[in-house]
Scaffold this active site. Structure first.
Site, PDB file in Angstrom:
ATOM      1  N   PRO A   1       0.675  -1.381  -0.035  1.00  0.00           N
ATOM      2  CA  PRO A   1       0.029   0.106  -0.074  1.00  0.00           C
ATOM      3  C   PRO A   1       0.731   1.168   0.042  1.00  0.00           C
ATOM      4  CG  PRO A   1      -0.678  -1.486   1.713  1.00  0.00           C
ATOM      5  CD  PRO A   1       0.686  -2.064   1.098  1.00  0.00           C
TER       6      PRO A   1
ATOM      7  N   ARG B   1      -1.058  -8.596 -21.219  1.00  0.00           N
ATOM      8  CA  ARG B   1      -2.098  -8.284 -22.283  1.00  0.00           C
ATOM      9  C   ARG B   1      -1.620  -7.136 -23.209  1.00  0.00           C
ATOM     10  NH1 ARG B   1      -5.226  -4.208 -21.836  1.00  0.00           N
ATOM     11  NH2 ARG B   1      -7.162  -5.177 -23.055  1.00  0.00           N
TER      12      ARG B   1
ATOM     13  N   GLU C   1       1.776  -8.086   8.440  1.00  0.00           N
ATOM     14  CA  GLU C   1       2.249  -6.828   8.592  1.00  0.00           C
ATOM     15  C   GLU C   1       3.042  -6.219   7.411  1.00  0.00           C
ATOM     16  OE1 GLU C   1      -0.558  -7.221  10.862  1.00  0.00           O
ATOM     17  OE2 GLU C   1       0.149  -5.217  10.644  1.00  0.00           O
TER      18      GLU C   1
HETATM   19  C1  4FV Z   1      -1.341  -4.001  -1.287  1.00  0.00           C
HETATM   20  C2  4FV Z   1      -1.817  -3.106  -1.951  1.00  0.00           C
HETATM   21  C3  4FV Z   1      -1.637  -4.597  -0.067  1.00  0.00           C
HETATM   22  C4  4FV Z   1      -0.613  -5.098   2.930  1.00  0.00           C
HETATM   23  C5  4FV Z   1      -0.155  -5.831   4.038  1.00  0.00           C
HETATM   24  C6  4FV Z   1      -0.052  -7.094   1.967  1.00  0.00           C
HETATM   25  C7  4FV Z   1      -0.653  -6.046   1.877  1.00  0.00           C
HETATM   26  C8  4FV Z   1       0.130  -7.481   3.632  1.00  0.00           C
HETATM   27  N1  4FV Z   1      -0.131  -4.530  -2.270  1.00  0.00           N
HETATM   28  N2  4FV Z   1      -1.488  -3.034  -3.163  1.00  0.00           N
HETATM   29  N3  4FV Z   1      -3.008  -2.343  -1.760  1.00  0.00           N
HETATM   30  N4  4FV Z   1      -0.624  -5.282   0.589  1.00  0.00           N
HETATM   31  O1  4FV Z   1      -2.602  -4.255   0.564  1.00  0.00           O
HETATM   32  O2  4FV Z   1      -0.305  -3.783  -3.496  1.00  0.00           O
HETATM   33  O3  4FV Z   1       1.722  -7.572   3.781  1.00  0.00           O
END
Ligand code: 4FV
Length: 257
Positions: free
Chosen positions: A90, A155, A117
């Protein structure tokens, strides 16, 4: 140029379905795409194959350990060849069609799927070269995000989509949302297919589709219009949409008691 993608994950089996069906399956069969799935746990050295641990400083949840991840990536990704090593998280830059087009230009990519986490910060310092987020929400793991990236990039690879022009006509590819699509039957429950689409008049059909793309973008994602490459005709049409909206609102306020 064929693309090879190495994916580092604690759950390689999650990739079974998405990477072995439909367009991604064909992309691999035709040699445009190849995938290397790497189980991070295979790079642990303790007899319990521990890949995560409790966070320093306390707090709930677990953190992915630095050693197994760095060992896995250094064992697979050749150093010094400019292969992007992308952590899905994120905190990354937001994934867009433009980022997909950028990644489709590489011959090799490495995608790192966090879990729990997240990963120990030293993973970023030692092996991560880029970080991508598929959106402002929190997933249970980076696996689904990695699948989204592989799908959107694959794609765009030459020959993967039947119609070579398809990617250029995509929503977002031209900075606008896509126009409505119709197919048989011509009427359904009283709903007609727009006459122009049955006319066979290519120029009028293109014009109609361009206008409907602009109308849909104006209605649903006006923010995209700020960066979209618009012709004078596009602007003219946008002004008419704006005038219609202003008139509609004036009438709405006139009707109020
Ligand atoms: C995420 C996103 C995402 C965060 C904690 C995996 C999670 C856990 N990855 N875009 N939004 N990852 O939420 O790519 O480790």
């Amino acid at each position: 140029m064929a693309l090879h993608v190495d994916i580092f994950t604690l759950f390689p089996e999650m990739f079974e379905g998405p990477l072995t069906e439909s367009i991604l399956k064909r992309a691999q069969e035709m040699g445009a795409l190849s995938i290397g799935l790497h189980d991070i746990r295979d790079y642990t050295t303790d007899r319990h194959h521990t890949a995560d641990d409790t966070p320093y400083g306390g707090g709930g949840g677990m953190v992915m350990k630095v050693k197994p991840l760095v060992a896995a990536i250094e064992a697979v990704v050749p150093p010094g060849e400019g292969v992007p090593v992308i952590l899905l998280s994120p905190q990354g830059r937001v994934f867009t069609q433009a980022v997909a087009q950028e990644l489709a230009g590489y011959g090799r990519l490495a995608l790192v799927c966090g879990h729990y986490e997240g990963v120990d910060e030293r993973v970023r310092e030692l092996v991560i070269t880029d970080e991508i987020s598929i959106g402002d929400y929190v997933l249970t793991g980076g696996e689904l995000a990695a699948m989204v990236v592989v799908d959107a990039v694959a794609r765009l690879l030459p020959g993967v989509l039947g119609d070579p022009d398809a990617p250029d006509k995509d929503s977002h590819a031209a900075g606008l949302l896509e126009h409505p699509h119709y197919t048989r039957p011509p009427q359904y429950r009283g709903l007609e297919v727009p006459e122009v689409l049955l006319s066979g008049h290519a120029a009028r059909i293109d014009e109609w589709r361009r206008r409907e793309s602009i109308r849909r973008t104006w209605q649903r994602r006006p923010d995209l219009l700020l960066d979209a490459p618009l012709t004078e005709a596009d602007r003219e049409f946008l002004y008419t949409l704006a005038e219609e909206e202003i008139k509609r609102r004036e009438e709405a306020t006139d009707d109020e008691p």
